[in-house]
Design an enzyme around this catalytic site. Sequence first.
Site, PDB file in Angstrom:
ATOM      1  N   ALA A 171       5.442   4.803  11.171  1.00 57.55           N
ATOM      2  CA  ALA A 171       5.319   3.572  10.230  1.00 57.55           C
ATOM      3  C   ALA A 171       4.288   3.620   8.836  1.00 57.55           C
ATOM      4  O   ALA A 171       4.633   3.212   7.933  1.00 57.55           O
ATOM      5  CB  ALA A 171       4.570   2.201  11.285  1.00 57.55           C
ATOM      6  N   TYR A 172       3.117   4.969   9.345  1.00 53.86           N
ATOM      7  CA  TYR A 172       2.613   5.044   8.422  1.00 53.86           C
ATOM      8  C   TYR A 172       3.218   5.332   7.248  1.00 53.86           C
ATOM      9  O   TYR A 172       2.936   5.167   5.909  1.00 53.86           O
ATOM     10  CB  TYR A 172       1.386   5.240   8.530  1.00 53.86           C
ATOM     11  N   VAL A 173       4.032   6.313   7.509  1.00 53.79           N
ATOM     12  CA  VAL A 173       4.931   6.857   5.959  1.00 53.79           C
ATOM     13  C   VAL A 173       5.970   6.051   5.279  1.00 53.79           C
ATOM     14  O   VAL A 173       6.037   6.262   4.045  1.00 53.79           O
ATOM     15  CB  VAL A 173       5.520   8.369   6.739  1.00 53.79           C
ATOM     16  N   SER A 204       5.418   2.809   4.970  1.00 60.21           N
ATOM     17  CA  SER A 204       4.495   1.827   4.065  1.00 60.21           C
ATOM     18  C   SER A 204       3.899   2.798   2.823  1.00 60.21           C
ATOM     19  O   SER A 204       3.933   1.914   1.781  1.00 60.21           O
ATOM     20  CB  SER A 204       3.157   1.478   4.791  1.00 60.21           C
ATOM     21  N   LYS A 205       3.871   3.804   3.011  1.00 59.58           N
ATOM     22  CA  LYS A 205       3.505   4.788   2.068  1.00 59.58           C
ATOM     23  C   LYS A 205       4.623   5.438   1.139  1.00 59.58           C
ATOM     24  O   LYS A 205       4.198   5.441  -0.134  1.00 59.58           O
ATOM     25  CB  LYS A 205       2.536   6.283   2.336  1.00 59.58           C
TER      26      LYS A 205
END
Length: 252
Positions: free
Chosen positions: A160-162, A164-165
């Site tokens: 999820a973090y990646v 977003s990035k």
Amino acid sequence: MSTIGTNPTIQGSRVALVTGGSGGIGRAVVERLADDGFALGVHYAGNQAKADETVAAVKAAGGRAIAIGGDVADEGAMSAAFDAVEAEFGGIDVVVNTAGIMLLSPIATLDLADLDRIYRTNIRGTVVISQQAARRVRPGGAIINFSTSVTRTQFPGYGAYVASKAAVESITLILARELRGKDVTVNAVAPGPTATALFLNGKDEATITNLAAAVPLERLGQPTDIAETVAFLAGPARWVNGQVIFTNGGLA
């Protein structure tokens, strides 16, 4: 901090707003830009005391800074934050958007409420800051967003973090082209493993050691390492535009 304001090439002439500027990489960026003579807007989301401490350190070393608060995903709050910096210093030349959150989970068990939190801050927040910056940064200025080197390394648990990035990178590269003719550069910095509270939280010693060993330089990055790249993009790097700069010690 002892050299703040001593760079004669830009001393006293430029203004930067740093979101997430009260700690970690953000604070290192504030201190590095202050060394180059920038006046600083030090943004914080929830910890005003840390922002005030950062501002006090800049001022004690002869620099200029103010603290400004607000949710980066709230367009009204961020419009007011940009207004405050412009009112105090007369304009804005550089915007550095370090603000972000990182919640880790395998995709199969990801709490979708966490997904919404990540996307609100990291994607919506980047759009809100980029909109304000695109409208306000003066010619000759720079907009600098933050991605992550995990968009290349694909570590498990970072889905999820990646995601977003990866969106941040796309926003950055498209904005650079949309600002054609404005004399404003737009780039993203993608740090590798960096010794910040955000990165170290929840990791055991073995995990940290393995991550450091994965880097050819065989250490974790320091916030000051990342701040050097930001200072380059904020200052002399006028021919670097529409790029993602992987600042990670050679991590593949």
